[in-house]
Design a protein around this motif. Structure first.
Motif, short mmCIF file in Angstrom:
data_model
loop_
_atom_site.label_atom_id
_atom_site.label_comp_id
_atom_site.label_asym_id
_atom_site.label_seq_id
_atom_site.Cartn_x
_atom_site.Cartn_y
_atom_site.Cartn_z
N HIS A 215 11.90 4.65 -4.07
CA HIS A 215 11.81 5.82 -3.19
C HIS A 215 10.65 5.72 -2.21
O HIS A 215 10.55 6.50 -1.26
CB HIS A 215 11.64 7.09 -4.03
CG HIS A 215 10.36 7.11 -4.82
ND1 HIS A 215 10.21 6.35 -5.98
CD2 HIS A 215 9.18 7.73 -4.58
CE1 HIS A 215 8.97 6.56 -6.44
NE2 HIS A 215 8.33 7.37 -5.61
N LEU A 216 9.73 4.78 -2.43
CA LEU A 216 8.55 4.68 -1.54
C LEU A 216 8.97 4.19 -0.14
O LEU A 216 9.88 3.35 -0.03
CB LEU A 216 7.52 3.71 -2.11
CG LEU A 216 6.62 4.27 -3.21
CD1 LEU A 216 5.73 3.17 -3.77
CD2 LEU A 216 5.75 5.42 -2.70
N PRO A 217 8.30 4.67 0.91
CA PRO A 217 8.67 4.23 2.28
C PRO A 217 8.37 2.74 2.47
O PRO A 217 7.36 2.24 1.97
CB PRO A 217 7.80 5.09 3.19
CG PRO A 217 6.71 5.63 2.33
CD PRO A 217 7.24 5.69 0.93
N THR A 218 9.27 2.05 3.18
CA THR A 218 9.07 0.61 3.45
C THR A 218 8.69 0.36 4.91
O THR A 218 8.33 -0.75 5.26
CB THR A 218 10.34 -0.19 3.11
OG1 THR A 218 11.42 0.34 3.87
CG2 THR A 218 10.67 -0.10 1.63
N VAL A 219 8.83 1.38 5.74
CA VAL A 219 8.39 1.24 7.14
C VAL A 219 7.58 2.46 7.54
O VAL A 219 7.74 3.54 6.98
CB VAL A 219 9.58 1.10 8.12
CG1 VAL A 219 10.21 -0.26 7.99
CG2 VAL A 219 10.60 2.20 7.92
N ALA B 117 4.60 -6.29 -2.11
CA ALA B 117 5.51 -5.21 -1.70
C ALA B 117 6.89 -5.37 -2.35
O ALA B 117 7.55 -4.37 -2.67
CB ALA B 117 5.65 -5.18 -0.18
N GLY B 118 7.35 -6.60 -2.54
CA GLY B 118 8.66 -6.82 -3.16
C GLY B 118 8.72 -6.24 -4.57
O GLY B 118 9.69 -5.59 -4.94
N ALA C 136 -6.26 7.88 -2.37
CA ALA C 136 -5.27 7.51 -3.39
C ALA C 136 -3.85 7.76 -2.89
O ALA C 136 -2.95 6.94 -3.11
CB ALA C 136 -5.52 8.30 -4.67
N ARG C 137 -3.64 8.88 -2.20
CA ARG C 137 -2.31 9.19 -1.66
C ARG C 137 -1.89 8.16 -0.63
O ARG C 137 -0.73 7.74 -0.57
CB ARG C 137 -2.29 10.60 -1.04
CG ARG C 137 -2.30 11.67 -2.09
CD ARG C 137 -2.35 13.06 -1.49
NE ARG C 137 -2.48 14.06 -2.55
CZ ARG C 137 -2.80 15.33 -2.37
NH1 ARG C 137 -3.06 15.76 -1.14
NH2 ARG C 137 -2.89 16.16 -3.38
N ARG C 138 -2.85 7.75 0.21
CA ARG C 138 -2.56 6.73 1.24
C ARG C 138 -2.17 5.40 0.57
O ARG C 138 -1.18 4.78 0.95
CB ARG C 138 -3.78 6.53 2.14
CG ARG C 138 -3.57 5.53 3.27
CD ARG C 138 -4.87 5.20 3.98
NE ARG C 138 -5.92 4.73 3.10
CZ ARG C 138 -5.97 3.51 2.57
NH1 ARG C 138 -5.03 2.63 2.83
NH2 ARG C 138 -6.96 3.17 1.75
N ILE C 139 -2.94 4.99 -0.43
CA ILE C 139 -2.65 3.73 -1.14
C ILE C 139 -1.25 3.76 -1.73
O ILE C 139 -0.47 2.82 -1.61
CB ILE C 139 -3.72 3.47 -2.24
CG1 ILE C 139 -5.05 3.13 -1.59
CG2 ILE C 139 -3.27 2.37 -3.20
CD1 ILE C 139 -6.23 3.12 -2.56
N TRP C 140 -0.90 4.86 -2.35
CA TRP C 140 0.42 5.00 -2.98
C TRP C 140 1.53 4.99 -1.93
O TRP C 140 2.52 4.28 -2.07
CB TRP C 140 0.44 6.29 -3.81
CG TRP C 140 1.77 6.60 -4.43
CD1 TRP C 140 2.56 7.66 -4.18
CD2 TRP C 140 2.46 5.82 -5.43
NE1 TRP C 140 3.70 7.60 -4.94
CE2 TRP C 140 3.66 6.48 -5.72
CE3 TRP C 140 2.17 4.63 -6.09
CZ2 TRP C 140 4.58 6.00 -6.64
CZ3 TRP C 140 3.10 4.14 -7.01
CH2 TRP C 140 4.28 4.83 -7.28
N GLN C 141 1.35 5.74 -0.85
CA GLN C 141 2.39 5.83 0.17
C GLN C 141 2.58 4.53 0.95
O GLN C 141 3.65 4.27 1.49
CB GLN C 141 2.06 6.97 1.16
CG GLN C 141 2.31 8.36 0.59
CD GLN C 141 3.78 8.56 0.20
OE1 GLN C 141 4.69 8.22 0.93
NE2 GLN C 141 4.00 9.11 -1.00
#
Ligand SMILES: [Zn+2]
Length: 275
Positions: free
Chosen positions: A271-275, A262-263, A247-252
Motif C-alpha cells: 500500500h505504500l506509495p512508489t512514486v 525498495a523492492g 518518522a512519517r517521512r521515512i515510512w512514506q
C-alpha cells in the motif's frame, strides 16, 4: 531489484571515444573471427577508461539513486561499486563457474543500455561473466548477430520489471510463482547472501520503528500517552513533533525508487506509495 529508467542520451564518452574504439573492435573481429574465439585471447579487449569514465559512472549513480542495480544496497565508503556490463564484454559463462567462452559481447562494451552500477559483491563476487540463456544455441556470437533471439535467464532491470519474477516475505527473497528466472537471479547475484539478509533485516527494523513513532499523535492538547512518551524520551514538544514528522517521512518514502531495498519494501507493504 526494481525497474531502472536510463536517462537519455547516452553519456558522451560512450558515443565519442567508445564509438570510435568500437569500429576497431568490429574490424578486428571481421579480420579473424576464429582467432577471437580462441580461449584466453585478448584481441577484443575493451578500454575500461571509456566505460569507467567519471561522467558515465555519475550518470549511472544518478539514474539508479546510488543503489546497486541488483541488490539495491548503497555501497559505502568501505565498499565502492563498479560499472557493470549486463551482457559480459570479455567472455561469458553459460554455467556458473564453467568454461569462459570467447568472445564476449565486445560490441556492447560501450553500449549505454548494457551498463549499470553494481556493488562489488553482486558484480565481482557473484555474477562475474555468468550470463545464461534459456537456449544457448541462440546466443549472439558477434556484432552482426541479433540479440532479439536470445532469451536471457537474468532479468535486465531497464527493460523488464523484476517484481514479476522476484518477491519477498519479510527479509527473505524468493522466486515469484517458482519462476526459473527469479531463481537464476537470486543465485547469480547472490541476493540471499547472509550479509545482505542481515542488512535487509536491519532495514525492516528501522522501518518498524519509523512506523511506530510516526503513529504517535503529538498534537495539542497532548494525550496522556503522548505526554508519557515525551517524558520517557526526555524530549521537548518541538523535538518530539520533529521526530514524528521525520518518522512519517521515512515510512512514506520507503517504497520510492530512491529508497534502499525498495523492492523488498514494496513486496511487504504494497500500500505504500512508489512514486
Ligand atoms: Zn549489489
Amino acid at each position: 531489484m526494481i525497474r531502472i529508467t536510463k536517462s537519455q542520451p547516452a553519456p558522451a564518452p560512450l558515443t565519442t571515444r567508445g564509438a570510435k574504439h568500437l569500429l576497431k573492435l568490429r574490424a578486428t573481429q571481421v579480420a579473424d573471427p576464429a582467432a577471437c574465439r580462441v580461449p584466453g585471447n585478448k584481441l577484443l579487449e575493451s578500454r575500461d577508461g571509456i566505460y569507467n569514465d567519471a561522467l558515465v559512472k555519475a550518470r549511472l549513480l544518478s539514474d539508479q539513486h546510488r543503489k546497486c542495480c541488483y541488490c539495491e544496497s548503497r555501497p559505502t565508503s568501505v565498499s565502492y561499486g563498479d560499472v557493470e556490463h549486463f551482457r559480459p564484454k570479455g567472455g561469458y559463462q553459460q554455467v556458473r563457474g564453467g568454461t569462459l567462452h570467447k568472445p564476449g559481447y565486445y560490441w556492447l562494451a560501450y553500449a549505454w543500455d548494457n551498463l549499470y552500477f553494481a556493488c562489488h559483491l553482486c558484480n565481482q563476487e557473484f555474477k562475474g561473466n555468468y550470463f545464461p540463456l534459456r537456449n544457448p544455441t541462440k546466443r549472439a556470437a558477434c556484432h552482426t548477430d541479433s540479440l532479439a533471439q536470445e532469451q536471457p535467464l537474468l532479468i535486465d532491470p531497464a527493460t523488464e520489471d523484476p517484481a514479476r519474477y522476484l518477491t519477498f516475505r519479510q527479509d527473505a527473497i524468493a522466486p515469484k510463482r517458482a519462476s526459473r528466472r527469479g531463481k537464476a537471479c537470486i543465485e547469480a547475484f547472490g541476493l540471499a547472501r547472509p550479509e545482505l539478509i542481515n542488512r535487509r533485516i536491519e532495514h525492516l527494523k528501522r522501518l518498524t520503528h519509523a512506523r511506530i513513532i510516526g503513529a504517535l499523535d503529538l498534537s495539542l492538547p497532548l494525550s496522556a500517552t503522548a505526554s508519557q512518551f515525551l517524558r520517557d524520551a526526555r524530549l521537548s514538544l518541538a523535538e518530539g513533533q520533529a521526530l514524528v514528522a521525520d518518522a512519517r517521512r521515512i515510512w512514506q518514502e520507503a517504497a520510492l525508487d530512491a529508497a534502499e531495498f525498495a523492492g523488498m519494501v514494496r513486496a511487504n507493504f504494497p500500500h505504500l506509495p512508489t512514486v
